[in-house]
Scaffold this motif. Structure first.
Motif, PDB file in Angstrom:
ATOM      1  N   ARG A  20     -29.605  58.507  99.279  1.00  0.00           N
ATOM      2  CA  ARG A  20     -30.336  59.574  98.580  1.00  0.00           C
ATOM      3  C   ARG A  20     -30.649  59.184  97.133  1.00  0.00           C
ATOM      4  O   ARG A  20     -31.436  59.852  96.465  1.00  0.00           O
ATOM      5  CB  ARG A  20     -29.501  60.861  98.619  1.00  0.00           C
ATOM      6  N   GLN A  21     -29.977  58.138  96.645  1.00  0.00           N
ATOM      7  CA  GLN A  21     -30.265  57.635  95.294  1.00  0.00           C
ATOM      8  C   GLN A  21     -31.216  56.443  95.316  1.00  0.00           C
ATOM      9  O   GLN A  21     -31.411  55.801  94.272  1.00  0.00           O
ATOM     10  CB  GLN A  21     -28.960  57.207  94.599  1.00  0.00           C
ATOM     11  N   ARG A  22     -31.796  56.152  96.471  1.00  0.00           N
ATOM     12  CA  ARG A  22     -32.608  54.946  96.583  1.00  0.00           C
ATOM     13  C   ARG A  22     -33.741  54.924  95.558  1.00  0.00           C
ATOM     14  O   ARG A  22     -34.024  53.881  94.947  1.00  0.00           O
ATOM     15  CB  ARG A  22     -33.181  54.803  97.997  1.00  0.00           C
ATOM     16  N   ARG A  23     -34.395  56.047  95.388  1.00  0.00           N
ATOM     17  CA  ARG A  23     -35.513  56.061  94.434  1.00  0.00           C
ATOM     18  C   ARG A  23     -35.018  55.835  93.013  1.00  0.00           C
ATOM     19  O   ARG A  23     -35.622  55.055  92.262  1.00  0.00           O
ATOM     20  CB  ARG A  23     -36.255  57.387  94.521  1.00  0.00           C
ATOM     21  N   VAL A  28     -34.253  51.995  88.434  1.00  0.00           N
ATOM     22  CA  VAL A  28     -33.401  51.151  87.584  1.00  0.00           C
ATOM     23  C   VAL A  28     -33.761  49.678  87.768  1.00  0.00           C
ATOM     24  O   VAL A  28     -33.869  48.905  86.811  1.00  0.00           O
ATOM     25  CB  VAL A  28     -31.913  51.399  87.922  1.00  0.00           C
ATOM     26  N   ALA A  29     -33.989  49.277  89.022  1.00  0.00           N
ATOM     27  CA  ALA A  29     -34.339  47.884  89.291  1.00  0.00           C
ATOM     28  C   ALA A  29     -35.695  47.534  88.706  1.00  0.00           C
ATOM     29  O   ALA A  29     -35.897  46.430  88.166  1.00  0.00           O
ATOM     30  CB  ALA A  29     -34.329  47.630  90.800  1.00  0.00           C
ATOM     31  N   ASP A  37     -26.094  45.801  88.565  1.00  0.00           N
ATOM     32  CA  ASP A  37     -26.206  47.144  87.990  1.00  0.00           C
ATOM     33  C   ASP A  37     -26.335  48.193  89.084  1.00  0.00           C
ATOM     34  O   ASP A  37     -25.728  49.271  89.001  1.00  0.00           O
ATOM     35  CB  ASP A  37     -27.403  47.202  87.043  1.00  0.00           C
ATOM     36  N   LEU A  38     -27.138  47.897  90.095  1.00  0.00           N
ATOM     37  CA  LEU A  38     -27.289  48.842  91.201  1.00  0.00           C
ATOM     38  C   LEU A  38     -25.951  49.043  91.933  1.00  0.00           C
ATOM     39  O   LEU A  38     -25.592  50.158  92.298  1.00  0.00           O
ATOM     40  CB  LEU A  38     -28.351  48.337  92.176  1.00  0.00           C
ATOM     41  N   ARG A  39     -25.248  47.945  92.129  1.00  0.00           N
ATOM     42  CA  ARG A  39     -23.949  48.039  92.806  1.00  0.00           C
ATOM     43  C   ARG A  39     -22.961  48.851  91.966  1.00  0.00           C
ATOM     44  O   ARG A  39     -22.212  49.680  92.484  1.00  0.00           O
ATOM     45  CB  ARG A  39     -23.397  46.633  93.062  1.00  0.00           C
ATOM     46  N   VAL A 118     -40.002  48.076  96.229  1.00  0.00           N
ATOM     47  CA  VAL A 118     -41.325  48.562  96.636  1.00  0.00           C
ATOM     48  C   VAL A 118     -41.201  49.581  97.758  1.00  0.00           C
ATOM     49  O   VAL A 118     -41.826  50.647  97.733  1.00  0.00           O
ATOM     50  CB  VAL A 118     -42.207  47.375  97.069  1.00  0.00           C
ATOM     51  N   ALA A 119     -40.366  49.289  98.753  1.00  0.00           N
ATOM     52  CA  ALA A 119     -40.208  50.212  99.876  1.00  0.00           C
ATOM     53  C   ALA A 119     -39.570  51.513  99.421  1.00  0.00           C
ATOM     54  O   ALA A 119     -39.949  52.603  99.867  1.00  0.00           O
ATOM     55  CB  ALA A 119     -39.359  49.564 100.974  1.00  0.00           C
ATOM     56  N   ALA A 120     -38.600  51.435  98.496  1.00  0.00           N
ATOM     57  CA  ALA A 120     -37.935  52.645  98.029  1.00  0.00           C
ATOM     58  C   ALA A 120     -38.883  53.521  97.223  1.00  0.00           C
ATOM     59  O   ALA A 120     -38.920  54.747  97.389  1.00  0.00           O
ATOM     60  CB  ALA A 120     -36.713  52.269  97.189  1.00  0.00           C
ATOM     61  N   LEU A 121     -39.697  52.927  96.328  1.00  0.00           N
ATOM     62  CA  LEU A 121     -40.626  53.724  95.527  1.00  0.00           C
ATOM     63  C   LEU A 121     -41.746  54.307  96.385  1.00  0.00           C
ATOM     64  O   LEU A 121     -42.278  55.379  96.085  1.00  0.00           O
ATOM     65  CB  LEU A 121     -41.221  52.848  94.419  1.00  0.00           C
ATOM     66  N   ALA A 122     -42.081  53.622  97.478  1.00  0.00           N
ATOM     67  CA  ALA A 122     -43.118  54.118  98.367  1.00  0.00           C
ATOM     68  C   ALA A 122     -42.579  55.144  99.369  1.00  0.00           C
ATOM     69  O   ALA A 122     -43.355  55.736 100.125  1.00  0.00           O
ATOM     70  CB  ALA A 122     -43.768  52.964  99.115  1.00  0.00           C
ATOM     71  N   GLY A 123     -41.247  55.325  99.385  1.00  0.00           N
ATOM     72  CA  GLY A 123     -40.656  56.294 100.314  1.00  0.00           C
ATOM     73  C   GLY A 123     -40.409  55.747 101.690  1.00  0.00           C
ATOM     74  O   GLY A 123     -40.116  56.512 102.615  1.00  0.00           O
TER      75      GLY A 123
END
Length: 611
Positions: A20-23, A28-29, A37-39, A118-123
């Protein structure tokens, strides 16, 4: 094992939280954040939650014990110990909670570090694959663990630790392979209807959430299955090792146990009447034999014993049919009790006793000349033992009874006992029943005997009884609770994470029950895969235990050579109890699926604000 279960049960929650925090993680990335940092974002959430859970748990424990210790002391009518709060030790418990939460978030954090920006920002969900080297390492670790557990199982004092260490490696190896196995299972979804297909697809795509839940089920089932196999195998060995003390359903009342301190013996006729009145007696006999004990008030009474002149004939000739039981080794009878003793008419034996011959149950005891050489020991007894013992030897013709229940090694007529100078008395009452006495009849016998003499001891042979069956089903219940909990947690989190899919299903006109069937399918996938893996892996510690416990053939031969009057100890073999195994392999996944479906909402959500 408890910490491992907590880690595996908490893992799905952190996995769903990370999804649920992917976006946010993608933002952040995109702003220059590194994978570390993501980890760390996911791990930081776990540390905060673990610390909060530890502090709250410690606070509840301290308050609960402050109230509970005095209360328990009052209820138990005891003075409780000093209430002592040790901050350093409590702080360590909080640290354990933090480390446990961090361990639970390790795999989700690792998955978050590989977020496709890219996949996360695109949903888009993207595709998650399990690296082959992880599967290879898991297989190698699991194989090494199996070799250590089974190959290192010995009788040594550290054998249990070796088995435990090997089983731990097997579990870790299977946990590493679980994501890849879930991905493989997900490919089977095209063969199923809509709801199971979505459940399998979601499990495959959300492996970071599904894999810990499957591993939690697997870990609980491994322990339960191993314990069930060990209990079933031990019970089978005990059943084969069981040696009856009397013929089936026969009763024995020991008259020696009821001798009064005043020296007056128990009224035998009253005991016989009590046995016949309480039990379904087919035949009974008063068993008489050499007097081998005296009341404390008569230390100078005469005691005696009749035995074979060469007591080692049993060892040299391969053993005796006589079983260790309540009936004495030597019985004095005039032939009238032979039918009751052997359970069938033995006219030759009865005639031999009336003619002054003896009866034996093993042809080796009679010798080549068909005679038995006996020694009668007798003398006055004091409070310590026999004094001034005298021995009389006699050779008597013998008749062999090779079959039927071996009531005694030796049956002599009263005339032979008199020639040997051995005093004879009533030793007990032996009765054969027409059927198995009921509990009520057993209680009636106990009450009647207590009225005659409270110290009288009675025994009724009912065969071997399995006292461990409840343990197997209790273990199934424990495994079921953990498996159902893991399945429900994973299902609830999957429903939250897959809300968009539910909205889509509602928009395209799916039936309301689709949501319930979907929850049922998700729980079935988690519990089913975990149960199959755990059942298969549970055989490893069970096989190791059987291998470590089994006696070598040389040891059995040695035991059998010394204790020839009894059968050698039974070997331990692996026994699979099919009903408890089916309850774990089929029942637990089915129950988890039904419960998840029963408590799931059937109405599909929509994008309306009220939702």
């Amino acid at each position: 094992m408890a910490l491992l279960e907590v880690v595996l049960l908490a893992g799905p929650a952190f996995a769903v939280g990370a999804r649920r925090q992917r976006r946010q993680l993608a933002l952040v990335a995109s702003a220059g954040g590194r994978s570390a940092d993501l980890r760390n974002v996911v791990l930081s959430n776990a540390i905060v939650l673990g610390a909060a859970a530890g502090v709250i748990g410690i606070a509840l424990a301290v308050v609960g014990m402050a109230i509970g210790i005095p209360t328990l002391g009052t209820l138990a009518d005891q003075v409780p110990g000093h209430f002592d709060v040790r901050p350093a030790e409590l702080a360590l418990r909080v640290l354990v909670a933090v480390l446990t939460a961090r361990a639970a978030a390790a795999f989700p954090a690792r998955a978050a570090a590989r977020t496709d920006v890219v996949a996360a920002l695109a949903g888009r969900r993207g595709t998650l694959r399990t690296r082959k080297r992880v599967v290879a390492i898991g297989l190698v670790v699991g194989a090494i663990g199996a070799v250590i557990a089974i190959g290192g199982a010995t009788h040594s004092s550290n054998g249990a630790m070796v088995i435990l260490f090997g089983v731990a490696l097997v579990e870790l190896g299977l946990i590493a392979c679980t994501p890849a196995l879930i991905g493989w299972v997900g490919r089977l979804g095209r063969q199923f209807p809509l709801a199971p297909r979505i459940a399998l697809r979601d499990a495959s795509r959300n492996r970071s959430a599904a894999a810990p839940a499957v591993a939690a089920v697997m870990a609980s089932v491994i322990g339960a299955m191993a314990a069930i196999l060990v209990v079933a195998s031990t019970t089978d060995q005990d059943g084969r090792d069981y040696q009856a003390s009397l013929p089936m359903n026969a009763a024995w009342v020991d008259l020696d146990s009821g001798n009064r301190l005043d020296g007056n013996e128990v009224d035998t006729r009253s005991v016989v009447a009590a046995v016949r009145a309480a039990l379904p007696v087919a035949d009974s006999v008063v068993v008489r034999g050499p007097s081998q004990s005296c009341p404390l008030t008569k230390p100078n009474c005469t005691i005696g014993e009749i035995d074979f002149t060469n007591p080692r004939w049993m060892i040299r000739n391969g053993g005796s049919r006589a079983l260790a039981g309540y009936l004495p080794n030597t019985i004095v009878d005039d032939g009238s009790g032979v039918t009751a003793l052997f359970g069938k008419p033995e006219p030759a034996a009865a005639a031999a006793l009336r003619a002054g011959k003896v009866v034996v149950v093993d042809a080796a005891a009679a010798g080549k000349d068909g005679a038995v050489r006996l020694t009668g020991s007798h003398g006055a007894a004091d409070t310590v033992g026999t004094t001034a013992a005298k021995a009389t030897q006699l050779t008597v013709p013998a008749v062999v009874v090779p079959d039927g229940y071996p009531a005694a090694q030796l049956i002599v007529p009263p005339t032979v006992a008199a020639k040997l100078g051995v005093a004879v008395k009533d030793l007990g009452v032996f009765a054969r029943d027409t059927r198995a006495p009921s509990d009520r009849e057993k209680q009636q016998l106990a009450g009647r005997l207590n009225a005659i003499e409270p110290e009288l001891y009675d025994y009724i042979e009912s065969g071997y009884h399995d006292d461990r069956a409840w343990m197997m089903y209790a273990l199934v219940g424990v495994a079921a609770v953990i498996a159902i909990g893991a399945a429900v947690i994973a299902t609830a989190l999957a429903d939250v994470d897959g809300r968009a899919d539910l909205v889509t299903l509602g928009a395209v006109g799916a039936a309301p029950r689709t949501r319930r069937v979907l929850s049922l399918s998700r729980a079935g996938v988690v519990a089913g895969v975990g149960a199959v893996l755990g059942t298969a892996a549970g055989f490893i510690p069970a096989i190791a235990y059987v291998r470590a416990t089994r006696l070598p053939a040389s040891a059995i031969a040695r035991v059998a050579g010394v204790y020839t009057a009894q059968k050698p100890p039974a070997q331990l073999y692996l026994v699979v109890p099919w009903l408890p195994t089916a309850a774990i392999l089929i029942g637990i996944p089915l129950l988890a699926a039904l419960l998840a479906g029963a408590f799931s909402r059937s109405r599909l959500p929509s994008e309306r604000p009220s939702e």
